[in-house]
Design a protein around this motif. Structure first.
Motif: not given
Ligand code: ADP
Length: 264
Positions: A223-230, A232-234, A241-246
């Motif tokens: 991976g690039t480590g960029l997917g989630l940043n992109i 979030k912005q989209l 807002q993007i939310q995450v539970t894990s």
């Protein structure tokens, strides 16, 4: 209650909704323009490109200079191929990110049938899922809802989230793409849920940062480590807002909301 200065009447719900979306987009554009000038995104990107490039150069040099037994040669070529693919996906992500950061991404907001998009994404990821013996599911409400958004960008969001759900899953694991209408507030919740390896609590605050990858996962999936940043912005460009539970070893759920199309 906000009063419309043009005619002294209160703003209608539609006015408020439109203004909220516009101001969210304006705020993002301003923030992005600021960050783009301040950050050394370019040097960070070049730094990231170096690792795969170095290994491509090293392995091809070995192949050129030495007598390498055929099975070893094949292994080298496989590594070169993988690293080249990694480079290609990085350059795509960089382009996307720099477009977003400089505010050059144009969003085409329009009503569309999101269930179709969900099915499209599931079909796209099916081969990868089957390779890992994973099952993909869609949970869609009846009647099928329409939302307002940029279909192409939301496709990117769903592909990113769902391919992470596949990549970071366990054999025989499952992935759900779910739509949950929230009619009282004219929204629709979109969820991507998996039964994967999960994300440790102390990592959660960082996963949306550029280039951030959970250390445990580095050898696990490319991976690039960029997917989630992109992502979030989209999502934020859609006024959400993007939310995450894990939970480690149990799974991860990402979710965000979209505006329901009026009249639906
Ligand atoms: P990558 O290109 O590394 O997948 P992302 O920005 O998409 O980058 O994700 C950042 C990190 O968050 C990943 O490296 C991974 O460690 C973690 N992650 C993202 N999605 C999941 C998931 N569904 N399950 C477990 N970990 C995840």
């Amino acid at each position: 209650e906000a009063i419309n200065p043009a005619d002294g009447r209160p703003f209608s719900d539609e006015d408020v909704e439109l203004l909220t979306t516009l101001s969210a987009q304006a705020a993002i554009a301003i923030e992005n323009a600021r960050l783009f000038h301040q950050s050394d995104l370019v040097s960070e990107m070049v730094h990231e490109l170096r690792t795969p490039l170095t290994s491509i150069v090293a392995y091809s040099e070995l192949l050129l200079r030495q007598e390498v037994p055929p099975d070893m040669a094949r292994e080298f070529v496989e590594t070169i191929f993988q690293e080249a693919q990694h480079l290609a996906s990085m350059t795509n992500a960089f382009l996307e990110l720099s477009r977003l950061q400089s505010g050059r991404t144009r969003f085409q907001m329009a009503p569309f049938a999101i269930a179709e998009l969900i099915n499209e994404v599931i079909n796209l990821l099916r081969p990868q899922a089957e390779e890992r013996s994973l099952t993909l599911h869609a949970t869609l409400p009846d009647p099928l809802p329409r939302v307002i958004g940029d279909r192409e960008r939301l496709r990117q969001v769903l592909v990113n989230l769902a391919s992470n759900a596949v990549k970071y899953n366990k054999p025989n694991g499952e992935v759900w793409l779910e739509l949950e209408p929230l009619p009282e507030i004219s929204l629709l919740r979109v969820k991507v849920r998996d039964t994967g390896r999960g994300i440790p609590e102390k990592e959660l605050p960082h996963i949306f940062e550029k280039f951030y990858r959970v250390a445990d996962n580095e050898g696990y999936a490319q991976g690039t480590g960029l997917g989630l940043n992109i992502v979030k912005q989209l999502v934020e460009a859609h006024g959400s807002q993007i939310q995450v539970t894990s939970q480690v070893d149990v799974g991860t759920t990402f979710s965000f909301t979209l505006k329901a199309a009026p009249g639906d």
